[in-house]
Every structure is written in structure tokens, then in C-alpha cells.
Design a protein around this motif. Structure first.
Motif, PDB file in Angstrom:
ATOM      1  N   THR A  10      62.488   1.196  18.897  1.00  9.98           N
ATOM      2  CA  THR A  10      61.955   1.791  17.808  1.00  9.98           C
ATOM      3  C   THR A  10      62.019   3.586  17.545  1.00  9.98           C
ATOM      4  O   THR A  10      61.364   3.283  16.194  1.00  9.98           O
ATOM      5  CB  THR A  10      60.364   1.391  18.844  1.00  9.98           C
ATOM      6  OG1 THR A  10      60.585   0.222  19.583  1.00  9.98           O
ATOM      7  CG2 THR A  10      59.376   2.154  17.476  1.00  9.98           C
ATOM      8  N   ALA A  11      62.473   4.317  18.480  1.00 10.69           N
ATOM      9  CA  ALA A  11      62.512   5.403  17.269  1.00 10.69           C
ATOM     10  C   ALA A  11      63.270   5.562  16.639  1.00 10.69           C
ATOM     11  O   ALA A  11      63.288   6.048  15.157  1.00 10.69           O
ATOM     12  CB  ALA A  11      62.968   6.581  18.267  1.00 10.69           C
ATOM     13  N   VAL A  12      64.704   5.117  16.873  1.00  9.92           N
ATOM     14  CA  VAL A  12      66.096   4.848  15.510  1.00  9.92           C
ATOM     15  C   VAL A  12      65.103   4.391  14.574  1.00  9.92           C
ATOM     16  O   VAL A  12      65.626   4.246  13.377  1.00  9.92           O
ATOM     17  CB  VAL A  12      66.482   4.102  15.400  1.00  9.92           C
ATOM     18  CG1 VAL A  12      67.841   3.801  15.009  1.00  9.92           C
ATOM     19  CG2 VAL A  12      67.657   5.167  17.143  1.00  9.92           C
ATOM     20  N   GLY A  13      64.553   2.940  14.585  1.00  9.97           N
ATOM     21  CA  GLY A  13      63.743   2.442  13.276  1.00  9.97           C
ATOM     22  C   GLY A  13      62.963   2.892  12.110  1.00  9.97           C
ATOM     23  O   GLY A  13      62.943   3.291  10.977  1.00  9.97           O
ATOM     24  N   LEU A  14      62.149   3.574  13.298  1.00 12.26           N
ATOM     25  CA  LEU A  14      61.044   4.794  12.851  1.00 12.26           C
ATOM     26  C   LEU A  14      61.888   6.092  11.289  1.00 12.26           C
ATOM     27  O   LEU A  14      61.653   5.830  10.834  1.00 12.26           O
ATOM     28  CB  LEU A  14      60.042   5.141  13.402  1.00 12.26           C
ATOM     29  CG  LEU A  14      59.227   4.369  14.141  1.00 12.26           C
ATOM     30  CD1 LEU A  14      58.690   5.431  15.082  1.00 12.26           C
ATOM     31  CD2 LEU A  14      58.055   4.606  13.346  1.00 12.26           C
ATOM     32  N   VAL A  15      62.840   6.510  12.608  1.00  9.13           N
ATOM     33  CA  VAL A  15      63.534   7.245  11.523  1.00  9.13           C
ATOM     34  C   VAL A  15      63.819   7.210   9.637  1.00  9.13           C
ATOM     35  O   VAL A  15      64.477   7.403   9.528  1.00  9.13           O
ATOM     36  CB  VAL A  15      64.686   8.217  12.306  1.00  9.13           C
ATOM     37  CG1 VAL A  15      65.417   8.600  11.575  1.00  9.13           C
ATOM     38  CG2 VAL A  15      64.008   8.974  13.476  1.00  9.13           C
ATOM     39  N   GLU A  16      65.239   5.800  10.017  1.00 15.02           N
ATOM     40  CA  GLU A  16      65.180   4.842   8.873  1.00 15.02           C
ATOM     41  C   GLU A  16      64.532   4.827   8.222  1.00 15.02           C
ATOM     42  O   GLU A  16      65.001   4.086   6.981  1.00 15.02           O
ATOM     43  CB  GLU A  16      66.346   4.559   9.682  1.00 15.02           C
ATOM     44  CG  GLU A  16      67.255   4.385  10.536  1.00 15.02           C
ATOM     45  CD  GLU A  16      69.127   3.605  11.062  1.00 15.02           C
ATOM     46  OE1 GLU A  16      68.291   2.680  11.291  1.00 15.02           O
ATOM     47  OE2 GLU A  16      69.925   4.265  11.460  1.00 15.02           O
ATOM     48  N   GLN A  17      63.321   4.089   8.261  1.00 14.56           N
ATOM     49  CA  GLN A  17      61.934   3.625   7.465  1.00 14.56           C
ATOM     50  C   GLN A  17      61.700   4.804   6.341  1.00 14.56           C
ATOM     51  O   GLN A  17      61.597   5.793   6.996  1.00 14.56           O
ATOM     52  CB  GLN A  17      61.473   2.572   8.250  1.00 14.56           C
ATOM     53  CG  GLN A  17      60.019   3.753   9.088  1.00 14.56           C
ATOM     54  CD  GLN A  17      59.046   2.512   8.864  1.00 14.56           C
ATOM     55  OE1 GLN A  17      59.340   1.876  10.233  1.00 14.56           O
ATOM     56  NE2 GLN A  17      58.082   3.315   9.826  1.00 14.56           N
ATOM     57  N   SER A  18      61.000   4.435   5.190  1.00 17.65           N
ATOM     58  CA  SER A  18      61.064   5.246   4.555  1.00 17.65           C
ATOM     59  C   SER A  18      59.935   4.548   3.600  1.00 17.65           C
ATOM     60  O   SER A  18      60.497   3.724   3.116  1.00 17.65           O
ATOM     61  CB  SER A  18      61.723   6.539   4.116  1.00 17.65           C
ATOM     62  OG  SER A  18      61.455   7.169   2.667  1.00 17.65           O
ATOM     63  N   ASP A  19      58.481   4.931   2.979  1.00 20.53           N
ATOM     64  CA  ASP A  19      58.233   4.189   2.758  1.00 20.53           C
ATOM     65  C   ASP A  19      58.307   4.910   0.758  1.00 20.53           C
ATOM     66  O   ASP A  19      58.017   4.198  -0.242  1.00 20.53           O
ATOM     67  CB  ASP A  19      56.780   4.335   2.501  1.00 20.53           C
ATOM     68  CG  ASP A  19      55.776   3.483   4.377  1.00 20.53           C
ATOM     69  OD1 ASP A  19      56.528   2.735   3.992  1.00 20.53           O
ATOM     70  OD2 ASP A  19      54.732   5.069   4.213  1.00 20.53           O
ATOM     71  N   ASP A  20      58.655   6.456   1.128  1.00 18.78           N
ATOM     72  CA  ASP A  20      59.043   6.276  -1.046  1.00 18.78           C
ATOM     73  C   ASP A  20      60.665   6.057  -0.763  1.00 18.78           C
ATOM     74  O   ASP A  20      62.104   6.840  -0.045  1.00 18.78           O
ATOM     75  CB  ASP A  20      59.070   8.171  -0.912  1.00 18.78           C
ATOM     76  CG  ASP A  20      59.646   8.642  -1.171  1.00 18.78           C
ATOM     77  OD1 ASP A  20      60.233   8.223  -2.880  1.00 18.78           O
ATOM     78  OD2 ASP A  20      59.276  10.144  -2.432  1.00 18.78           O
TER      79      ASP A  20
END
Length: 558
Positions: free
Chosen positions: A517-527
Motif C-alpha cells: 500500500t505504501a509503495v502504491g501511495l508513493v507511486e500515485q500522483s494526481d498531477d
């Protein structure tokens, strides 16, 4: 506990701890084995096939990212030469087939199975988190063993944070100075064999089992002498003393478990006592008063020895100095007799200029991050200088010091597991350690986004840990490790929300899910314009959490 004279024989003829001669003729094996299944006495004990939790959590020898636990599988051992001469038809007496068997792997499956059996037996004893203020039991054991702890000089390390790193640095320096070194530390990250190291490496599983079996009869004698049975930590300490005497080592580095005065390692007469920064931790065992904790840890300072002290709270320093005066010990203090003169962040660590007891040591590369590790380094240097009798104008060989520090490894201390995104783990488990970790992250890393995976033990100051980390984190994923002492997920989640706010907190029931989950949070971006590079994941909160993360990423115990 009964208040009887330990040197007088009991009415029933049982041996006394204070009288080794009373053990004559005793031939009992110490075995507190698990109770058998009344339904099936032949059923195997489930605990016997359960490896160390941190190792097992990552899937044991088959699991983990990269495959963990396959120690020794890649050993390149050649065949044993055929002892028969060419043309000789007579088979060798040890091999009726004329061929030698496969070499036994001291860390192989059978050794690991036997190690699990020994751990199952040891785990029925008091855990190391239980203190009964007495050195009577460990003293009795080492007397029965022939006082192995007196066969080599000792540097002892106590304190609240930085003990393990400092012990490893002292080990590296002594080794580079030409000595064979034994190192005893606790707790372990992945496998219990890490606690007893010789020549800079954990002893093999088979050797750990052998040591336990060698001293088990004597442990049984101590157990049977009245009073509480020996704790697991006391037994492990006896095993370490025996391992170092058998090696034999030329110097031993002993890290205290909890406290100092009543710690089992304190039966040894250390020539040098190194004390790292003292803070509040293990309140349920050592109390919540800082000076009281300092007084307990000051007990490792012995008459006529050298006390090497890290920078301390003024009240703590006063307690330590009072103890040194009481026993007529020589004192060397950080910031006075030794110090970090310069510190520069470098690729993969830091470049240091250190003031030691014998002079200045320049261009010291330390492959570790954080000002706290620089402080640990100069403390270790001063301790080794004191050990060798260095002083004004009597310096250690500077190039040897450089080489020793450049090779230092401290698993679980801001250790990088992977890149893109960077995954770091750290065994910080109290507010003081978490604050040092946060400072190092802020000063030496420039993460675009940093997400932490945090699992904390129930008895720890979780709020203090979270508050120390909050300023450097973007989001946090709370979880549990495999220990039964791990804080319940719901409780840690509520604490995290109170510190970070609900929008910055997620919860996952297992460590592997939390990391994903943490890796996914780091890799996602709204910008879409924001670069994905520069993100990081930090795994921290307890030694167990850090150890299980190492296993998850396929790292071997070290």
C-alpha cells in the motif's frame, strides 16, 4: 524469594547457588519441554517446526522477495579427497561405499529444525523483558562452566539508544586492530543466532544448538537450586560466554539487555564501560524516572575501569559521574575528551573528522546516515582507544581506523532495501530513537513524498514515536508485526489519526500488505506533471517490524 544463606546446604540436600561444590555428583539435564498432547503423546510439538518469527514471517526458506533463509545453499564446498590410493580396492573405513557423504550445512534445514526446537524450549523460560534483580543465577552458571567470561578482556555497552550500532563499530575497530572478537547483542532482527557473533558474523545455527546442549546440564543445576529458574536471556548470556571462550576470542563486546546493574552481562568485569545516550524506555521494567534509569545503567562502571560517556542530559551525566567517583573509575566524556569535530553528508553516508583520546582522526567515511551515528562512531573510537591505553599523543593507526569504519554494517538502521521507490527500514522503537531518525531523514534525504509503514509494540510510547515522525512524513500506513506483543491495529490507527489527521492515515492488517500500500501511495500522483522519482517508503516502529521487513525483502540475517 526465600531469604536463606545461599552458601549453606539445604535441609533436603539440594545444591545452593552460592556453593559450586554442592553440585558434585548432580547429573540432571535441564529440560522444560512443552507439555505433550494428552490425546496423542507421539504427536510432534507444533512449536518445534516454528522458526524465529521474523524469519518465518517472510516465508522462511521458501518465501520473501528474493528467497530468504537459504543460508548455505550456495556454499562451494568441494568433494573430500578419496583417501584410498589409486588402484587400492580397500574402501575407506568411514565410508563403506568408497564415497563421502554430503557435507553438513551448519545453517541448513536440519540445523534450523534443531534451532527451532531449542528456541521452543528456551521460550518457556522468563523472557528477557522480565527482570529479577539478581546476578546470583548467572554467577552460579558461569562458576559451573569454569568462568568462561574471565578468559578475555571485555568492553561493555549500555544506554537507551545506539547500543547495537556502537557495539558493531567497536567490533569492527578491534578486528581491524588485529584481534579476534566476540560480540553479544540483543535483541535480534531476524534470527536469534545474530546475538552471538564471532569474527563479525553470527554463529551458525548448528553451533547455537551445540552451545545450548553443552550448558543445559549446568542450567538445570542452577534451576534446581531454589528460587526462580534462569531466564532465557541469562541462558543466552552463558552461551555467549562459552562460545567466546571456545573460539577463543581475544576481546568481547557485550551489549546489556535491559538496564545495567542487574543485567546478566554485568557478571563480566569489563575494562571499559561505554554508555550511549540515556532516555526513557522500558518504563514498565526500569521505571519512568530518568535519573533512576541512569543509576541502573551506571552499574556497569566498575572499580578502576574507564567509563566512556556519550553526551547526556545534565541530570543523567551527574548520576554517571557520581558512580565513576564512587568506584574510582577514569572518565572520558563526549564534548570534552572526545568529539565529532566536523561532519559532512556524503554519498552513501557521511565524512567525519573525529577528536579521539589520542588525537584527531580525519577523513573518516562512515557508511551510515545521521548525526546520531556520527556520535556513536566517536564513542566507539574512544572506547577502543581506552581499551588499548591510548591517550595524549598515543593514537591508533589512522588508516586502520578509516578502514574499520568504512566497513561497518548496521542492519536495520536506516538501511536501504530497494530503489525506485526507495525503501528504507529503521528499528527505532521509542520517541528518542524516532526523533533521531526524523532528523536524519530531514537533513540527509530529499524525498518528494515519504510514506511510513509503522508497527509498534503495545508497551511502547506509540504516540511519542508518531509525533516524532509526523513532520517528515506525507502519509502513514499503520500495521501489526507477528509478535503477540504488537499493538492492536485499531488502537494504533486511532493514535495515528489523532496525530496525523484521518486523511493521512491508512491501516493494513499485515506488514506485506502495508508495504504494498505504501509503495502504491508513493507511486500515485494526481498531477501528471509531477515526477514519480524521488518518492520513498520508511518501515519502522519496532525491532520486530524492521526484522520482518528485512526478511520480506530477502535479506539474510547478519
Amino acid at each position: 524469594m526465600r531469604q536463606e544463606n545461599p552458601d549453606e546446604p539445604s535441609e533436603d540436600g539440594d545444591p545452593r547457588l552460592g556453593d559450586p561444590d554442592s553440585y558434585a555428583g548432580v547429573d540432571e539435564l535441564g529440560a522444560h519441554s512443552a507439555p505433550e498432547d494428552p490425546e496423542d503423546p507421539d504427536a510432534p510439538d507444533a512449536e518445534l517446526s516454528t522458526l524465529d518469527r521474523a524469519f518465518d514471517a517472510g516465508g522462511g526458506s521458501r518465501g520473501g522477495i528474493g528467497g530468504v533463509g537459504q543460508l548455505g545453499d550456495n556454499l562451494a564446498l568441494g568433494p573430500v579427497p578419496d583417501l584410498a590410493k589409486a588402484g587400492d580396492d580397500e574402501l575407506h573405513e568411514l565410508d563403506d561405499q568408497g564415497e563421502t557423504g554430503e557435507p553438513v550445512d551448519p545453517n541448513g534445514r536440519q540445523a534450523r529444525y534443531e534451532l527451532a526446537a531449542v528456541e521452543a524450549e528456551l521460550n518457556q523460560r522468563w523472557p528477557e523483558t522480565v527482570i529479577e534483580p539478581s546476578l546470583t543465577r548467572i554467577s552460579a552458571l558461569v562458576n559451573l562452566l569454569g568462568e568462561p567470561h574471565k578468559g578475555y578482556p571485555v568492553i561493555q555497552v549500555a544506554g537507551t539508544n545506539g547500543k547495537g550500532s556502537t557495539a558493531r563499530m567497536i567490533d569492527a575497530l578491534l578486528t581491524r586492530m588485529g584481534l579476534r572478537v566476540g560480540r553479544y547483542t540483543s535483541p535480534h532482527l531476524q534470527l536469534v543466532t545474530e546475538r552471538i557473533a564471532v569474527d563479525g558474523a553470527p554463529i551458525p545455527a548448528a553451533r547455537y544448538v551445540e552451545l545450548f546442549r553443552d550448558i543445559a546440564p549446568y542450567v538445570s543445576m542452577v534451576d534446581g537450586a531454589g528460587g526462580p529458574a534462569m531466564s532465557k536471556f541469562e541462558v543466552l548470556t552463558g552461551m555467549a560466554f562459552a562460545a567466546f571462550a571456545d573460539a577463543p576470542v581475544e576481546a568481547a563486546v557485550l551489549e546489556t539487555g535491559l538496564g545495567g546493574t542487574w543485567d546478566a552481562t554485568n557478571v563480566a568485569e569489563a575494562q571499559v564501560a561505554a554508555i550511549t545516550p540515556i532516555g526513557i524506555d522500558h518504563v514498565e521494567y526500569l521505571g519512568g524516572e530518568l535519573t533512576g534509569i541512569a543509576r541502573e545503567k551506571a552499574g556497569i562502571i566498575k572499580p578502576g575501569t574507564v567509563a566512556v560517556l556519550a553526551e547526556q542530559d545534565p541530570d543523567v551525566l551527574r548520576v554517571l559521574l557520581e558512580r565513576a567517583v564512587e568506584v574510582d573509575a577514569t572518565v572520558a566524556r563526549a564534548g570534552s575528551e572526545f568529539a565529532v569535530l566536523e561532519r559532512e553528508v556524503a554519498v552513501g553516508g557521511q565524512l567525519l573528522k573525529l577528536q579521539g583520546l589520542g588525537g584527531v582522526y580525519e577523513e573518516i567515511f562512515l557508511p551510515l546516515h545521521g548525526a546520531h551515528q556520527a556520535a556513536n562512531a566517536v564513542l566507539a573510537l574512544a572506547a577502543v582507544e581506552a581499551f588499548f591505553g591510548a591517550g595524549k599523543d598515543r593514537q591508533l593507526v589512522v588508516e586502520a581506523v578509516r578502514e574499520a569504519f568504512a566497513e561497518v554494517e548496521t542492519p536495520g538502521r536506516l538501511e536501504r532495501m530497494r530503489a525506485a521507490p526507495a525503501v528504507l527500514l529503521d528499528a527505532a522503537h521509542n520517541p528518542h530513537g524516532a526523533a533521531a531518525l526524523a532528523t536524519a531523514l530531514a537533513e540527509e534525504f530529499a524525498f518528494r513524498k515519504l510514506v511510513a509503514v509503522v508497527g509498534v509494540m503495545a508497551e511502547k510510547d506509540a504516540r511519542g514515536i508518531l509525533e516524532a515522525l509526523e513532520p517528515v512524513l506525507s502519509e502513514i500506513v499503520v500495521t501489526r508485526n507477528s509478535s503477540p506483543r504488537s499493538m492492536p491495529l485499531e488502537e494504533l490507527n486511532e493514535l495515528a489519526i489523532s496525530v496525523f489527521g484521518e486523511e493521512r492515515v491508512l491501516a493494513e492488517p499485515s506488514l506485506d500488505a502495508a508495504v504494498e500500500t505504501a509503495v502504491g501511495l508513493v507511486e500515485q500522483s494526481d498531477d501528471p506533471e509531477e515526477p514519480l522519482a524521488g518518492g520513498g517508503v520508511l518501515i519502522t516502529g519496532s525491532v520486530v517490524t524492521a526484522g520482518e521487513a528485512r526478511t520480506l525483502f530477502g535479506r539474510q540475517p547478519a
